[in-house]
Design a protein around this motif. Structure first.
Motif, PDB file in Angstrom:
ATOM      1  N   THR A 131      61.086  96.823  80.580  1.00  0.00           N
ATOM      2  CA  THR A 131      60.224  95.822  79.686  1.00  0.00           C
ATOM      3  C   THR A 131      59.074  94.935  81.413  1.00  0.00           C
ATOM      4  O   THR A 131      58.340  94.044  81.127  1.00  0.00           O
ATOM      5  CB  THR A 131      60.680  94.544  79.408  1.00  0.00           C
ATOM      6  OG1 THR A 131      61.783  94.305  80.803  1.00  0.00           O
ATOM      7  CG2 THR A 131      61.492  94.454  78.419  1.00  0.00           C
ATOM      8  N   ASP A 132      59.098  96.016  82.222  1.00  0.00           N
ATOM      9  CA  ASP A 132      58.190  96.058  83.469  1.00  0.00           C
ATOM     10  C   ASP A 132      56.614  95.419  82.981  1.00  0.00           C
ATOM     11  O   ASP A 132      56.143  94.407  83.917  1.00  0.00           O
ATOM     12  CB  ASP A 132      58.137  96.187  84.747  1.00  0.00           C
ATOM     13  CG  ASP A 132      57.746  97.958  84.492  1.00  0.00           C
ATOM     14  OD1 ASP A 132      58.374  98.399  83.418  1.00  0.00           O
ATOM     15  OD2 ASP A 132      58.171  98.868  85.715  1.00  0.00           O
ATOM     16  N   LEU A 133      55.951  95.822  81.942  1.00  0.00           N
ATOM     17  CA  LEU A 133      54.637  96.014  81.692  1.00  0.00           C
ATOM     18  C   LEU A 133      54.314  95.089  80.836  1.00  0.00           C
ATOM     19  O   LEU A 133      54.079  94.018  80.500  1.00  0.00           O
ATOM     20  CB  LEU A 133      54.297  97.277  81.270  1.00  0.00           C
ATOM     21  CG  LEU A 133      53.069  97.641  80.554  1.00  0.00           C
ATOM     22  CD1 LEU A 133      51.843  96.953  81.716  1.00  0.00           C
ATOM     23  CD2 LEU A 133      52.235  98.335  80.053  1.00  0.00           C
ATOM     24  N   VAL A 134      55.486  95.440  79.939  1.00  0.00           N
ATOM     25  CA  VAL A 134      54.790  94.909  78.282  1.00  0.00           C
ATOM     26  C   VAL A 134      56.611  93.802  78.052  1.00  0.00           C
ATOM     27  O   VAL A 134      57.404  94.816  77.725  1.00  0.00           O
ATOM     28  CB  VAL A 134      54.367  94.627  77.532  1.00  0.00           C
ATOM     29  CG1 VAL A 134      54.790  96.054  76.854  1.00  0.00           C
ATOM     30  CG2 VAL A 134      54.174  94.180  76.309  1.00  0.00           C
ATOM     31  N   ASP A 135      56.764  92.499  77.850  1.00  0.00           N
ATOM     32  CA  ASP A 135      58.099  91.924  77.105  1.00  0.00           C
ATOM     33  C   ASP A 135      57.789  90.668  76.177  1.00  0.00           C
ATOM     34  O   ASP A 135      57.629  89.377  76.466  1.00  0.00           O
ATOM     35  CB  ASP A 135      59.035  91.881  78.482  1.00  0.00           C
ATOM     36  CG  ASP A 135      59.975  90.694  77.727  1.00  0.00           C
ATOM     37  OD1 ASP A 135      60.663  91.058  76.579  1.00  0.00           O
ATOM     38  OD2 ASP A 135      61.067  91.014  78.712  1.00  0.00           O
ATOM     39  N   LEU A 136      57.402  91.306  74.937  1.00  0.00           N
ATOM     40  CA  LEU A 136      56.471  90.479  74.004  1.00  0.00           C
ATOM     41  C   LEU A 136      58.223  89.373  73.216  1.00  0.00           C
ATOM     42  O   LEU A 136      57.537  88.018  73.492  1.00  0.00           O
ATOM     43  CB  LEU A 136      56.364  91.124  72.883  1.00  0.00           C
ATOM     44  CG  LEU A 136      55.947  92.259  72.672  1.00  0.00           C
ATOM     45  CD1 LEU A 136      55.278  92.520  71.912  1.00  0.00           C
ATOM     46  CD2 LEU A 136      54.226  91.479  73.480  1.00  0.00           C
TER      47      LEU A 136
ATOM     48  N   ALA B 209      59.553  87.793  75.769  1.00  0.00           N
ATOM     49  CA  ALA B 209      59.534  86.876  77.322  1.00  0.00           C
ATOM     50  C   ALA B 209      58.064  86.211  77.527  1.00  0.00           C
ATOM     51  O   ALA B 209      57.831  85.680  77.940  1.00  0.00           O
ATOM     52  CB  ALA B 209      59.512  87.442  78.608  1.00  0.00           C
ATOM     53  N   ASN B 210      56.907  87.239  76.460  1.00  0.00           N
ATOM     54  CA  ASN B 210      55.696  86.212  76.271  1.00  0.00           C
ATOM     55  C   ASN B 210      55.146  86.512  78.123  1.00  0.00           C
ATOM     56  O   ASN B 210      54.192  85.726  78.481  1.00  0.00           O
ATOM     57  CB  ASN B 210      55.627  85.063  75.830  1.00  0.00           C
ATOM     58  CG  ASN B 210      53.807  84.503  75.440  1.00  0.00           C
ATOM     59  OD1 ASN B 210      52.739  85.107  74.816  1.00  0.00           O
ATOM     60  ND2 ASN B 210      53.428  83.519  75.510  1.00  0.00           N
ATOM     61  N   LYS B 211      55.512  88.108  77.967  1.00  0.00           N
ATOM     62  CA  LYS B 211      55.069  88.348  79.180  1.00  0.00           C
ATOM     63  C   LYS B 211      54.132  89.467  79.236  1.00  0.00           C
ATOM     64  O   LYS B 211      54.660  90.871  78.573  1.00  0.00           O
ATOM     65  CB  LYS B 211      56.614  89.289  80.123  1.00  0.00           C
ATOM     66  CG  LYS B 211      55.836  89.531  81.337  1.00  0.00           C
ATOM     67  CD  LYS B 211      57.053  90.031  81.807  1.00  0.00           C
ATOM     68  CE  LYS B 211      56.289  90.794  83.120  1.00  0.00           C
ATOM     69  NZ  LYS B 211      56.671  92.457  83.365  1.00  0.00           N
ATOM     70  N   GLY B 212      53.028  89.709  79.485  1.00  0.00           N
ATOM     71  CA  GLY B 212      52.638  91.268  79.523  1.00  0.00           C
ATOM     72  C   GLY B 212      51.582  91.529  78.576  1.00  0.00           C
ATOM     73  O   GLY B 212      51.490  92.854  78.993  1.00  0.00           O
ATOM     74  N   THR B 213      51.408  90.248  77.670  1.00  0.00           N
ATOM     75  CA  THR B 213      50.924  90.870  76.118  1.00  0.00           C
ATOM     76  C   THR B 213      50.031  91.078  76.275  1.00  0.00           C
ATOM     77  O   THR B 213      49.454  92.373  75.539  1.00  0.00           O
ATOM     78  CB  THR B 213      51.186  90.046  75.930  1.00  0.00           C
ATOM     79  OG1 THR B 213      50.109  88.548  76.124  1.00  0.00           O
ATOM     80  CG2 THR B 213      52.162  89.388  74.897  1.00  0.00           C
ATOM     81  N   ALA B 214      48.823  90.543  77.300  1.00  0.00           N
ATOM     82  CA  ALA B 214      47.392  91.262  77.515  1.00  0.00           C
ATOM     83  C   ALA B 214      47.499  93.109  78.595  1.00  0.00           C
ATOM     84  O   ALA B 214      46.425  94.110  78.056  1.00  0.00           O
ATOM     85  CB  ALA B 214      46.581  90.832  78.801  1.00  0.00           C
ATOM     86  N   ASP B 215      48.369  93.448  79.448  1.00  0.00           N
ATOM     87  CA  ASP B 215      48.320  94.277  79.648  1.00  0.00           C
ATOM     88  C   ASP B 215      47.834  95.984  79.262  1.00  0.00           C
ATOM     89  O   ASP B 215      46.925  96.788  79.497  1.00  0.00           O
ATOM     90  CB  ASP B 215      49.627  94.701  80.846  1.00  0.00           C
ATOM     91  CG  ASP B 215      49.649  93.751  82.078  1.00  0.00           C
ATOM     92  OD1 ASP B 215      48.466  92.663  81.962  1.00  0.00           O
ATOM     93  OD2 ASP B 215      50.605  93.190  82.449  1.00  0.00           O
ATOM     94  N   PRO B 216      49.316  96.144  78.307  1.00  0.00           N
ATOM     95  CA  PRO B 216      48.993  97.600  77.156  1.00  0.00           C
ATOM     96  C   PRO B 216      47.190  97.894  76.926  1.00  0.00           C
ATOM     97  O   PRO B 216      47.126  98.934  77.003  1.00  0.00           O
ATOM     98  CB  PRO B 216      49.956  97.446  76.318  1.00  0.00           C
ATOM     99  CG  PRO B 216      51.078  96.682  76.644  1.00  0.00           C
ATOM    100  CD  PRO B 216      50.039  95.499  77.831  1.00  0.00           C
ATOM    101  N   VAL B 217      47.130  96.469  76.190  1.00  0.00           N
ATOM    102  CA  VAL B 217      45.569  95.816  76.002  1.00  0.00           C
ATOM    103  C   VAL B 217      44.641  96.747  77.068  1.00  0.00           C
ATOM    104  O   VAL B 217      43.577  97.375  76.325  1.00  0.00           O
ATOM    105  CB  VAL B 217      45.264  94.546  74.659  1.00  0.00           C
ATOM    106  CG1 VAL B 217      44.142  94.766  74.764  1.00  0.00           C
ATOM    107  CG2 VAL B 217      46.039  94.683  74.215  1.00  0.00           C
ATOM    108  N   LEU B 218      45.095  96.543  77.982  1.00  0.00           N
ATOM    109  CA  LEU B 218      43.250  96.129  79.221  1.00  0.00           C
ATOM    110  C   LEU B 218      43.352  97.395  79.638  1.00  0.00           C
ATOM    111  O   LEU B 218      42.479  98.664  79.353  1.00  0.00           O
ATOM    112  CB  LEU B 218      44.290  95.651  80.383  1.00  0.00           C
ATOM    113  CG  LEU B 218      43.735  93.926  80.106  1.00  0.00           C
ATOM    114  CD1 LEU B 218      44.504  93.465  81.775  1.00  0.00           C
ATOM    115  CD2 LEU B 218      42.054  93.755  80.417  1.00  0.00           C
ATOM    116  N   ILE B 219      44.510  98.412  79.586  1.00  0.00           N
ATOM    117  CA  ILE B 219      44.463 100.199  79.380  1.00  0.00           C
ATOM    118  C   ILE B 219      44.051 100.420  78.739  1.00  0.00           C
ATOM    119  O   ILE B 219      43.296 101.423  78.092  1.00  0.00           O
ATOM    120  CB  ILE B 219      46.405 100.437  79.703  1.00  0.00           C
ATOM    121  CG1 ILE B 219      46.670 100.033  81.194  1.00  0.00           C
ATOM    122  CG2 ILE B 219      45.618 102.354  80.066  1.00  0.00           C
ATOM    123  CD1 ILE B 219      48.180 100.309  81.641  1.00  0.00           C
TER     124      ILE B 219
END
Length: 144
Positions: free
Chosen positions: A75-80, A82-92
């Protein structure tokens, strides 16, 4: 000369001044995903909505590719939860969609991800996406 364009992460957007966000360089060369605009809704100018790079079917197709590349349980890139990194996979996924759409053109822009998130940067590089830090990005204003 091939233009360079930038997809901006929220952790970089938050470090830019209103003057930088209103600059010609930013308006011409930068785009923000819908998720980043949502994350930044409390502090950015409404006019930045004009720079939105929207989620399309192509982006969603690449989002599947990005998510499938992640190790289960990691869960280091996205952890739904914990509401963390939700935009990160979308950016890629957005950058992969842009690259795919421009791959058939003779002349295309160079797109870079601008982020200070090391996990996001590392994952982007796994997909051969060039990454720029906020410090290097902000140095562009010194060169204009």
């Amino acid at each position: 000369m091939t233009p360079t364009r930038y997809l901006i992460d929220n952790n970089v957007l938050s470090k830019l001044t209103p003057k930088q966000r209103a600059s010609e360089l930013f308006r011409i060369s930068c785009r923000l995903t819908s998720d980043v605009l949502f994350e930044a809704r409390g502090y950015v100018e409404e006019e930045l909505a004009e720079l939105e790079y929207q989620v399309t079917q192509e982006v969603l197709a690449f989002l599947l590719v990005v998510m499938a590349s992640l190790e289960p349980g990691k869960t280091d890139l996205v952890d739904l939860w914990a509401n963390k990194g939700t935009a990160d996979p979308v950016l890629i996924a957005s950058l992969l969609a842009i690259r795919a759409s421009e791959s058939e053109t003779l002349f295309h822009d160079i797109w870079m991800l601008v982020t200070d998130d090391q996990t996001l940067a590392s994952t982007a590089r796994d997909f051969e996406i060039p990454v720029l830090s906020s410090r290097d990005f902000q140095s562009l204003w010194q060169n204009t």
